[in-house]
Motif scaffolding. Structure first.
Motif, short mmCIF file in Angstrom:
data_model
loop_
_atom_site.label_atom_id
_atom_site.label_comp_id
_atom_site.label_asym_id
_atom_site.label_seq_id
_atom_site.Cartn_x
_atom_site.Cartn_y
_atom_site.Cartn_z
N LYS A 81 -8.29 -40.24 11.77
CA LYS A 81 -9.06 -41.32 12.38
C LYS A 81 -9.83 -40.83 13.61
N ARG A 82 -9.17 -39.97 14.35
CA ARG A 82 -9.79 -39.51 15.58
C ARG A 82 -10.88 -38.47 15.31
N ASP A 91 1.29 -39.71 22.37
CA ASP A 91 1.21 -39.87 20.91
C ASP A 91 -0.15 -40.48 20.54
N ASP A 124 -3.10 -39.71 9.07
CA ASP A 124 -4.05 -40.77 9.44
C ASP A 124 -4.37 -40.79 10.93
N SER A 125 -3.32 -40.64 11.73
CA SER A 125 -3.53 -40.75 13.17
C SER A 125 -4.51 -39.70 13.66
N GLN A 160 2.45 -34.16 17.11
CA GLN A 160 3.30 -34.31 15.92
C GLN A 160 4.21 -33.11 15.70
N SER A 175 -0.97 -41.67 17.70
CA SER A 175 -0.89 -42.68 16.64
C SER A 175 -1.38 -44.03 17.11
N GLY A 176 -2.27 -44.61 16.33
CA GLY A 176 -2.73 -45.96 16.62
C GLY A 176 -3.63 -46.06 17.83
N ASP A 186 3.94 -46.98 12.17
CA ASP A 186 2.89 -46.12 12.72
C ASP A 186 3.41 -44.70 12.95
#
Length: 442
Positions: free
Chosen positions: A164-165, A85, A160-161, A183, A87-88, A207
């Motif tokens: 951001k990348r 994942d 967002d996840s 996802q 995320s974050g 998250d």
RNA sequence: GGGAAGAUACUCAAGCGGCCAACGAGGACAGACUGUAAAUCUGUUGGUUUUUACCUUCGCAGGUUCGAAUCCUGCUCUUCCCA
């Protein structure tokens, strides 16, 4: 039948909101939960072979759900764990090999079943599923046609996840196709659970909001004409008032497994919560009702030095995660180790109780003959026992006045002898206030 | 495919031939204070060693030099730009 459940359902969302366990909630979720017994799931990532207290919140959410009359489903990510994942995370994740993954999945199942009775017979008994079971049979082409087609890349990129990348901000590294797919796979889980067991709600940490909403979107698009209504709800990530990471303590994570974190350490972790955090945590990590908690907080504010709140918090969580006996032993060990009349208290314990109380405290053995000759403190801390990793570290600890033998501070020149033995058998060493070690004479 | 930059201890980040076990910050650990709290102040933070000193470490492998984290060559990986 429907009436029967209606009577049993409790107002879950309202309670969670008061507990500070609600971050985002999709419109209609509350209505759905008060309408009928609802099946809801939370995913657990098999990144390790056990769970630490970071996963306690989702577990507690599932228990709340069950107690409110709904059906909780714990999903172990055997398939998603193979992907990772994003995320974050600012960097690409390392993939686990199959063997490690299988071990982790088994470990997590084991821990989860301590909190949820997956063999229950009731209509709303908890369920445990592994997404590998359905993902393994799907071919890539099938997936691309049936699932991938339903969601646009534009939609996925907006998360967002992912954004951001792509942005390269904060030193974020690029993102592989593998992680980008994550996802969708998680979204497909939701669809699968909706189709097979009528699962209508996915929960998780905040998250996960992006992943979860991809799921609700996917369910909608994969079931044209069905008017499928599925929902999402997340809880805030747990933070500490001083900005530190939650769930870390001297030397690492706090695990839910006794062989990774002893019940004593676990109890101590909660006992050491700051005032500010304790007020927040007691709502989140215990099942005490609102009245009880508000009363406790009031009492605590009147006399914070008694630390009623921390004690209750530690008691409740230790009892929930381990059991009553483990809590009692941990409490006893704590009260002895931190008492003023330490020496007489400790001497009054019989050996069985003593070992019980100090189970989980690092121990080492030392020959009586050596003690008769006297053992140099540095050697006693490092070479002979491995409590500290090097002589240098032992020396530093001694020089900074951190080491105590049977709760009496000692310096470098001290040497251990038979005179230090408690009940002719044990010596208790401390480094600082909170690190205890036991030497057993043989 | 072409070009540029970079890889330093837990993390970020200096250093660009000897004064480097390596500035600084964060984190962590410890001491004082306290309530086994928070805040604050102080110390420590590669290993052996009483000190001195020595050993190992600055992506990997070689080389130049009396001497390298610092220079050279090759390799691996990362990021960026052009195609």
């Amino acid at each position: 039948m429907i009436k029967f459940y209606k009577m049993k359902l409790k107002p879950l969302v309202e309670d969670l909101r008061w507990r500070g366990m609600l971050q985002d909630i999709m419109p209609g979720t509350e209505e759905q939960l008060s309408k009928e017994m609802t099946t809801a799931y939370i995913g657990f990532d098999p990144t390790s072979d056990s769970l630490h207290i970071g996963s306690l919140v989702p577990i507690i959410l599932l228990v709340h759900l069950e107690r409110a009359g709904h059906k909780p489903v714990a999903l172990v990510g055997g398939a998603t764990g193979m992907i990772g994942d994003p995320s974050g995370k600012s960097d690409e994740r390392n993939l686990l090999d199959d063997e490690a993954l299988a071990k982790n999945v088994a470990g997590i199942k084991r821990v989860l079943s301590r909190f949820l009775d997956f063999d229950g017979k009731e209509e709303n008994a908890p369920m445990l599923v592994n997404n590998y079971d359905w993902m393994k049979n799907i071919s890539f082409i099938e997936f691309a046609r049936d699932v991938g087609k339903r969601i646009t890349v534009n939609y996925m990129m907006a998360k967002d996840s992912v954004k951001k990348r792509f942005s390269g901000e904060d030193g974020a590294a690029g993102m592989s196709f593998t992680e980008f797919t994550y996802q969708l796979i998680q979204g497909y889980d939701f669809y699968h659970l909706y189709k097979t067991i009528g699962c209508k709600l996915q929960m998780g940490g905040s998250d996960q909001w992006g992943n979860i909403t991809t799921g609700t979107e996917l369910v909608r698009r994969m079931t044209p004409g069905e008017d499928a209504k599925v929902y999402a709800m997340t809880c805030p990530l747990i933070t500490k008032a001083d900005g530190g990471k939650f769930g870390k303590s001297e030397g690492g994570n706090i695990w839910l497994d006794t062989d990774k974190t002893s019940a004593y350490k676990f109890y101590q972790f909660w006992l050491n919560t700051s005032d500010e955090d304790a007020k927040k945590y007691i709502k989140i990590f215990t099942f005490l009702d609102r009245e009880t908690i508000e009363e406790l907080i009031k009492k605590h504010e009147e006399a914070p030095h008694l630390r009623l709140l921390q004690k209750k918090l530690a008691e409740e969580v230790t009892t929930f995660v381990h059991n009553k006996e483990a809590f009692e032993v941990a409490q006893k060990a704590s009260s002895i180790l931190f008492s003023d009349s330490f020496k007489s208290d400790i001497a009054s314990l019989d050996e069985e109780t003593f070992l019980d109380v100090f189970e989980g405290v690092p121990q080492a053995e030392l020959k009586k003959e050596e003690l008769a000759k006297g053992v140099d403190m540095i050697a006693a801390l490092a070479a002979k026992t491995n409590f500290l990793s090097s002589n240098g570290e032992a020396r530093r600890a001694l020089q900074s006045n951190a080491v105590a033998v049977n709760k009496e501070k000692v310096n470098e020149n001290y040497s251990l002898t038979e005179a230090d033995l408690i009940n002719g058998k044990y010596i208790i060493l401390n480094k600082g206030k909170k690190n205890t070690y036991i030497i057993k004479a043989i």
